[in-house]
Design a protein around this motif. Structure first.
Motif: not given
Length: 259
Positions: A1-9, A33-43, A156-162
């Motif tokens: 059986m094939l196993f699909i590992n979907t965890r982040p790299q 995929e986790l991409l850093p949120q840009a530093w901002s005045a809100d953060l 604190f939203i520190l990164y985007e997920r896509r």
């Protein structure tokens, strides 16, 4: 059986290696995929309020990494947070915090529901302040529950997920591989991962039905079960108590024995 590992790299290697050592075919297919949120005045404004918090909830090693980098940018020292109780969603997040000399509480089940059962959260009083170091779209259920109890939340939203571009670019190859399988198994560790899989597999209902889904925790089990019911499709679901490699291997042995 094939196993699909979907965890982040960066979190998939140990599991994939153990499965291959057990002679299980593995397809590494991160669905987040986790991409850093840009530093901002809100953060910056949120960080200035951080010393007022009683608890900081950290949801991933990525949140630790980015959160600490931005802590330096904010000119706040860790000793200013010495009074705060830290909560990590799982052991790997706790290990990442330990590199900064921080000891964190870890739930038995690495989910929002598991964290809500921690004694430190059960003893908080209305009006007290909690900070969440998280990604966009993550842990909304937990924050909503605490808000309903009258807690003040620093979000604190520190990164985007896509969904990774790789998964979309190689979809034809993935479908070709799945067509040759009678059944495959897949680990699903978050609702976002599940939704990305459903999006990838749109118009491929028969491919979704081939899956045996190993899902983390009760709430995610219900999300996947509801999809199964609402779409009138048929596939198997197994609940995972945690994301430890041994736990996944044990469940997978049972799955293989039933095929």
């Amino acid at each position: 059986m094939l196993f699909i590992n979907t965890r982040p790299q960066d979190r998939a290697q140990e599991l994939s290696h153990a499965l291959r050592m057990a002679h299980i075919d593995v397809l590494d297919l991160p669905l987040l995929e986790l991409l850093p949120q840009a530093w901002s005045a809100d953060l910056s404004e949120l960080y200035q309020q951080l010393p007022k918090a009683q608890v900081i909830v950290v949801v991933s090693p990525t949140a630790v990494q980015i959160g600490m980098e931005y802590l330096k940018l904010s000119d706040i020292k860790l000793d200013q947070l010495a009074h705060i109780q830290w909560i990590a969603v799982g052991e790997r997040t706790a290990q990442a915090l330990a590199q900064y000399g921080i000891s964190a509480e870890v739930p038995q089940v690495e989910t929002s529901e598991g964290m809500l059962q921690l004694p430190v959260l059960k003893t908080l009083k209305a009006g007290q302040c909690l900070a969440f170091w998280r990604g966009e779209g993550g842990r909304l259920f937990m924050m909503d529950q605490l808000k309903q109890q009258g807690m003040r939340i620093l979000n604190f939203i520190l990164y985007e997920r896509r969904c990774p571009v790789f998964a979309q670019q190689y979809l034809d190859n993935i479908l070709y591989l799945l067509e040759k399988q009678e059944q495959y198994a897949m680990v699903v560790s978050s609702e976002a991962s599940w939704l990305n899989w459903i999006q990838l597999m749109q118009n491929q209902k028969q491919m979704i039905a081939k899956g045996h889904y190993l899902v983390l925790g009760e709430r995610l089990y219900q999300v996947v079960s509801n999809y199964k019911k609402n779409q009138s499709t048929c596939f198997n679901i197994t609940r995972l108590p945690d994301l430890n490699t041994d736990s996944i291997l044990q469940k997978l042995v049972v799955v293989q024995g039933n095929t």
